[in-house]
Design a protein around this motif. Sequence first.
Motif, PDB file in Angstrom:
ATOM      1  N   THR A  19      72.065 -93.994 -12.615  1.00 41.38           N
ATOM      2  CA  THR A  19      72.320 -95.398 -11.476  1.00 41.38           C
ATOM      3  C   THR A  19      73.332 -95.895 -12.101  1.00 41.38           C
ATOM      4  N   VAL A  20      73.097 -96.218 -13.064  1.00 44.08           N
ATOM      5  CA  VAL A  20      74.013 -97.519 -13.972  1.00 44.08           C
ATOM      6  C   VAL A  20      75.376 -96.553 -14.548  1.00 44.08           C
ATOM      7  N   TYR A  21      74.980 -94.602 -14.914  1.00 48.16           N
ATOM      8  CA  TYR A  21      75.674 -94.701 -15.550  1.00 48.16           C
ATOM      9  C   TYR A  21      76.095 -92.773 -15.435  1.00 48.16           C
ATOM     10  N   ARG A  22      76.666 -92.208 -15.636  1.00 45.77           N
ATOM     11  CA  ARG A  22      76.050 -90.786 -15.702  1.00 45.77           C
ATOM     12  C   ARG A  22      77.391 -90.078 -17.133  1.00 45.77           C
ATOM     13  N   GLY A  23      76.334 -89.934 -18.124  1.00 44.10           N
ATOM     14  CA  GLY A  23      77.260 -89.391 -19.334  1.00 44.10           C
ATOM     15  C   GLY A  23      77.745 -90.366 -19.792  1.00 44.10           C
ATOM     16  N   GLY A  24      79.041 -90.211 -20.280  1.00 39.41           N
ATOM     17  CA  GLY A  24      79.524 -91.315 -20.683  1.00 39.41           C
ATOM     18  C   GLY A  24      80.643 -92.374 -20.275  1.00 39.41           C
ATOM     19  N   GLU A  25      80.219 -92.389 -18.490  1.00 40.54           N
ATOM     20  CA  GLU A  25      81.087 -93.649 -17.566  1.00 40.54           C
ATOM     21  C   GLU A  25      79.772 -94.388 -16.590  1.00 40.54           C
ATOM     22  N   ALA A  26      80.325 -95.444 -16.890  1.00 41.06           N
ATOM     23  CA  ALA A  26      79.515 -96.243 -15.297  1.00 41.06           C
ATOM     24  C   ALA A  26      79.983 -95.216 -14.579  1.00 41.06           C
ATOM     25  N   VAL A  27      79.132 -95.601 -13.628  1.00 43.30           N
ATOM     26  CA  VAL A  27      79.380 -95.126 -12.074  1.00 43.30           C
ATOM     27  C   VAL A  27      80.274 -96.281 -11.733  1.00 43.30           C
ATOM     28  N   PRO A  28      81.108 -95.598 -11.048  1.00 40.80           N
ATOM     29  CA  PRO A  28      82.409 -96.541 -10.560  1.00 40.80           C
ATOM     30  C   PRO A  28      81.798 -97.028  -9.415  1.00 40.80           C
ATOM     31  N   GLY A  29      82.143 -98.888  -9.821  1.00 41.13           N
ATOM     32  CA  GLY A  29      82.115 -99.556  -8.774  1.00 41.13           C
ATOM     33  C   GLY A  29      80.699-100.719  -8.953  1.00 41.13           C
ATOM     34  N   VAL A 152      49.671 -91.943 -26.715  1.00 44.41           N
ATOM     35  CA  VAL A 152      50.158 -92.682 -25.840  1.00 44.41           C
ATOM     36  C   VAL A 152      51.494 -91.715 -25.919  1.00 44.41           C
ATOM     37  N   ALA A 153      51.926 -91.542 -24.406  1.00 41.28           N
ATOM     38  CA  ALA A 153      53.152 -90.874 -24.412  1.00 41.28           C
ATOM     39  C   ALA A 153      53.689 -91.997 -23.640  1.00 41.28           C
ATOM     40  N   CYS A 154      55.100 -92.119 -24.066  1.00 47.32           N
ATOM     41  CA  CYS A 154      55.414 -93.271 -23.804  1.00 47.32           C
ATOM     42  C   CYS A 154      56.975 -93.142 -22.175  1.00 47.32           C
ATOM     43  N   ASN A 155      57.296 -91.169 -22.245  1.00 45.44           N
ATOM     44  CA  ASN A 155      56.877 -90.855 -20.603  1.00 45.44           C
ATOM     45  C   ASN A 155      56.967 -89.127 -20.427  1.00 45.44           C
ATOM     46  N   VAL A 156      56.886 -89.084 -19.480  1.00 42.13           N
ATOM     47  CA  VAL A 156      56.847 -87.549 -19.015  1.00 42.13           C
ATOM     48  C   VAL A 156      58.125 -86.945 -19.495  1.00 42.13           C
ATOM     49  N   ASP A 157      58.899 -87.544 -18.487  1.00 42.06           N
ATOM     50  CA  ASP A 157      60.577 -86.658 -18.681  1.00 42.06           C
ATOM     51  C   ASP A 157      60.865 -85.298 -18.934  1.00 42.06           C
ATOM     52  N   LYS A 158      60.439 -84.291 -17.966  1.00 43.31           N
ATOM     53  CA  LYS A 158      60.500 -82.844 -18.491  1.00 43.31           C
ATOM     54  C   LYS A 158      61.749 -82.511 -19.507  1.00 43.31           C
ATOM     55  N   THR A 159      62.902 -83.180 -18.773  1.00 43.78           N
ATOM     56  CA  THR A 159      63.766 -82.956 -18.513  1.00 43.78           C
ATOM     57  C   THR A 159      65.039 -84.592 -19.285  1.00 43.78           C
ATOM     58  N   ILE A 160      66.098 -84.666 -19.334  1.00 45.19           N
ATOM     59  CA  ILE A 160      67.181 -85.220 -19.431  1.00 45.19           C
ATOM     60  C   ILE A 160      68.454 -84.710 -19.658  1.00 45.19           C
ATOM     61  N   PRO A 161      69.152 -85.762 -18.524  1.00 51.28           N
ATOM     62  CA  PRO A 161      70.423 -85.058 -17.727  1.00 51.28           C
ATOM     63  C   PRO A 161      71.537 -85.718 -19.343  1.00 51.28           C
ATOM     64  N   THR A 162      72.391 -84.268 -19.324  1.00 52.60           N
ATOM     65  CA  THR A 162      73.526 -84.511 -19.955  1.00 52.60           C
ATOM     66  C   THR A 162      74.820 -84.132 -19.818  1.00 52.60           C
ATOM     67  N   GLU A 163      75.969 -84.471 -20.522  1.00 50.76           N
ATOM     68  CA  GLU A 163      77.192 -83.502 -20.199  1.00 50.76           C
ATOM     69  C   GLU A 163      77.047 -82.412 -20.539  1.00 50.76           C
ATOM     70  N   ARG A 164      76.236 -81.784 -20.698  1.00 49.90           N
ATOM     71  CA  ARG A 164      75.501 -79.975 -21.022  1.00 49.90           C
ATOM     72  C   ARG A 164      74.881 -79.499 -19.892  1.00 49.90           C
ATOM     73  N   GLY A 165      74.300 -80.467 -19.440  1.00 49.65           N
ATOM     74  CA  GLY A 165      72.866 -80.007 -18.361  1.00 49.65           C
ATOM     75  C   GLY A 165      72.228 -80.475 -18.560  1.00 49.65           C
ATOM     76  N   LEU A 166      70.948 -80.590 -17.861  1.00 47.49           N
ATOM     77  CA  LEU A 166      69.179 -80.531 -18.098  1.00 47.49           C
ATOM     78  C   LEU A 166      68.875 -80.180 -19.759  1.00 47.49           C
ATOM     79  N   LEU A 167      68.734 -81.393 -20.265  1.00 45.58           N
ATOM     80  CA  LEU A 167      68.072 -80.289 -21.291  1.00 45.58           C
ATOM     81  C   LEU A 167      66.345 -81.028 -21.610  1.00 45.58           C
ATOM     82  N   PRO A 168      65.670 -80.472 -22.250  1.00 45.85           N
ATOM     83  CA  PRO A 168      64.218 -80.632 -23.200  1.00 45.85           C
ATOM     84  C   PRO A 168      63.937 -82.099 -23.287  1.00 45.85           C
ATOM     85  N   GLY A 169      63.173 -82.720 -22.193  1.00 45.41           N
ATOM     86  CA  GLY A 169      62.988 -84.169 -22.238  1.00 45.41           C
ATOM     87  C   GLY A 169      61.409 -84.831 -23.502  1.00 45.41           C
ATOM     88  N   ASN A 170      61.128 -85.673 -23.368  1.00 47.70           N
ATOM     89  CA  ASN A 170      59.703 -86.246 -23.727  1.00 47.70           C
ATOM     90  C   ASN A 170      58.650 -85.481 -23.030  1.00 47.70           C
TER      91      ASN A 170
END
Length: 330
Positions: A19-29, A152-170
Amino acid sequence: MAGRLLDTCDALLVDLDGTVYRGGEAVPGVPAALDAVRADGVAVRFVTNNASRSPSAVAAHLTGLGITADPGEVSTSAQAGALVLAEHLAPGAEVLIVGSPALADEVRAVGLVPTDHAGPRTAAVVQGLAQDIAYPLLAEATVAVRAGALWVACNVDKTIPTERGLLPGNGALVAAVREATDAEPVVAGKPAAPLMEASIAASGAKAPLVVGDRLDTDIEGAAAVGIPSLFVLSGVDTPASLLAAEPHRRPTHVARDVAGVFRPEAELAVGPKAAWSVAGGTVRGDGDPLDLLRALCAVAWSTGLPRLRADGDAADRALTALGLSISAIG
């Protein structure tokens, strides 16, 4: 400019990755758009399911990408998880930390005592992602949960986005403990209500708007607390997944990115659009493909979409721009 979506809210609760950034860069604008939001007197709050970094670290990361951010504007699922623990436990209770030092710091901040070993005094387990979590710590969590500790689980995101693609999340690690215990955690982060409620309280908002790219966290989280949402196409979910969204994952507005908040509210709202006709599966018209998407959502969510047919080159180009081939949605 009267009638903007921004004029309907007093705070933006903005997701980060996608939303605000993708990987190591801010979303343009987006950096300029957020500065303009603040200049208009609307608060900006960064709301993240990431439990591994402190608000200071999150703000520093954003600043490094050219995005104005203060630690006081950041709400994390680690903070929300700590608040959930504090609501259920007496001060000084022992909590097993399955996560980062930042998560342990948030637990200390609410008057609880972190530990990395399950024992007779362990009252709770809090689980958030850290890249060095290994089997021994998951085993400690299993022992504690089986002994009756609050989980208590802080979140249950199955994956996290990275420059290498989706990796296991919490959520993937939470699933390991769930399988070993047959227990279910209390979830603090999006889409559960605690993180959203804490973010609204911290911003002092009376009319907040959630902005995010994931239907299963950001948009569902907004629905969980009954507030409007702007779905943006700068991240994970796509036009096709938006059309297929279940009722509890449907946004009220759709835009290309965060800067959409400066567009007229009526333009961004899901619903029929003058430039497009969608009848019996036939798409006719000529205009902004996103307007077509908003119109398609209204049809898909009320009656379902039959196999689509483009009547004319303009309709064909718009569907192609949205990635909505007939084979994908028919």
